[in-house]
Write a protein that holds these residues in place. Structure first.
Motif, mmCIF file in Angstrom:
data_model
loop_
_atom_site.group_PDB
_atom_site.id
_atom_site.type_symbol
_atom_site.label_atom_id
_atom_site.label_comp_id
_atom_site.label_asym_id
_atom_site.label_seq_id
_atom_site.Cartn_x
_atom_site.Cartn_y
_atom_site.Cartn_z
ATOM 1 N N UNK A 118 0.856 -1.178 0.000
ATOM 2 C CA UNK A 118 0.000 0.000 0.000
ATOM 3 C C UNK A 118 0.901 1.239 0.000
ATOM 4 N N UNK A 119 0.685 2.110 -0.961
ATOM 5 C CA UNK A 119 1.497 3.322 -1.064
ATOM 6 C C UNK A 119 1.030 4.380 -0.054
ATOM 7 N N UNK A 120 1.852 5.391 0.109
ATOM 8 C CA UNK A 120 1.487 6.473 1.028
ATOM 9 C C UNK A 120 0.205 7.161 0.582
ATOM 10 N N UNK A 121 0.058 7.318 -0.710
ATOM 11 C CA UNK A 121 -1.148 7.968 -1.239
ATOM 12 C C UNK A 121 -2.381 7.142 -0.927
ATOM 13 N N UNK A 122 -2.286 5.842 -1.104
ATOM 14 C CA UNK A 122 -3.413 4.959 -0.793
ATOM 15 C C UNK A 122 -3.740 4.993 0.694
ATOM 16 N N UNK A 123 -2.697 5.023 1.523
ATOM 17 C CA UNK A 123 -2.901 5.111 2.968
ATOM 18 C C UNK A 123 -3.608 6.412 3.320
ATOM 19 N N UNK A 124 -3.142 7.500 2.730
ATOM 20 C CA UNK A 124 -3.740 8.810 2.978
ATOM 21 C C UNK A 124 -5.212 8.813 2.580
ATOM 22 N N UNK A 125 -5.509 8.296 1.393
ATOM 23 C CA UNK A 125 -6.894 8.287 0.917
ATOM 24 C C UNK A 125 -7.786 7.415 1.795
ATOM 25 N N UNK A 126 -7.266 6.277 2.240
ATOM 26 C CA UNK A 126 -8.040 5.407 3.121
ATOM 27 C C UNK A 126 -8.314 6.100 4.459
ATOM 28 N N UNK A 127 -7.289 6.800 4.974
ATOM 29 C CA UNK A 127 -7.459 7.525 6.237
ATOM 30 C C UNK A 127 -8.529 8.598 6.092
ATOM 31 N N UNK A 128 -8.483 9.343 4.994
ATOM 32 C CA UNK A 128 -9.471 10.402 4.777
ATOM 33 C C UNK A 128 -10.872 9.827 4.578
ATOM 34 N N UNK A 160 4.001 15.328 7.320
ATOM 35 C CA UNK A 160 5.162 15.328 6.435
ATOM 36 C C UNK A 160 5.356 13.959 5.794
ATOM 37 N N UNK A 161 5.084 12.902 6.542
ATOM 38 C CA UNK A 161 5.183 11.547 6.000
ATOM 39 C C UNK A 161 4.180 11.346 4.862
ATOM 40 N N UNK A 162 2.940 11.768 5.096
ATOM 41 C CA UNK A 162 1.909 11.617 4.068
ATOM 42 C C UNK A 162 2.221 12.434 2.809
ATOM 43 N N UNK A 163 2.887 13.555 2.987
ATOM 44 C CA UNK A 163 3.234 14.414 1.848
ATOM 45 C C UNK A 163 4.611 14.073 1.261
ATOM 46 N N UNK A 164 5.157 12.943 1.704
ATOM 47 C CA UNK A 164 6.417 12.416 1.174
ATOM 48 C C UNK A 164 7.595 13.366 1.374
ATOM 49 N N UNK A 165 7.593 14.071 2.501
ATOM 50 C CA UNK A 165 8.689 15.000 2.800
ATOM 51 C C UNK A 165 9.719 14.390 3.740
ATOM 52 N N UNK A 166 9.315 13.406 4.527
ATOM 53 C CA UNK A 166 10.227 12.733 5.455
ATOM 54 C C UNK A 166 9.944 11.231 5.450
ATOM 55 N N UNK A 167 10.912 10.502 5.975
ATOM 56 C CA UNK A 167 10.728 9.067 6.175
ATOM 57 C C UNK A 167 10.546 8.837 7.683
ATOM 58 N N UNK A 168 9.733 7.862 8.020
ATOM 59 C CA UNK A 168 9.536 7.519 9.432
ATOM 60 C C UNK A 168 10.206 6.182 9.707
ATOM 61 N N UNK A 169 10.443 5.924 10.992
ATOM 62 C CA UNK A 169 10.976 4.629 11.394
ATOM 63 C C UNK A 169 9.990 3.546 10.987
ATOM 64 N N UNK A 170 10.504 2.380 10.673
ATOM 65 C CA UNK A 170 9.650 1.300 10.173
ATOM 66 C C UNK A 170 8.581 0.889 11.175
#
Length: 56
Positions: A1-11, A33-43
């Protein structure tokens, strides 16, 4: 699941970043920032982020 898909599911589920931040133990700004692909988070935080969205 990509970040965009995660974001859309959350919304779609109307889950607020503040809810996830409290669950993970991080800031709302980091999640934004994670959702907007500006930073990486710990796994482990990414895993908890996905877990919260899928289970709520």
């Amino acid at each position: 699941m990509t970040r965009t898909e995660q974001f859309l599911m959350r919304r779609q589920k109307r889950i607020k970043l503040s809810e996830i931040a409290k669950y993970i133990g991080c800031s709302i700004a980091l999640l934004s920032k994670y959702e907007n692909n500006l930073v990486a988070m710990e796994s482990i935080k990414v895993r908890k982020y996905k877990e919260y969205i899928l289970n709520n």
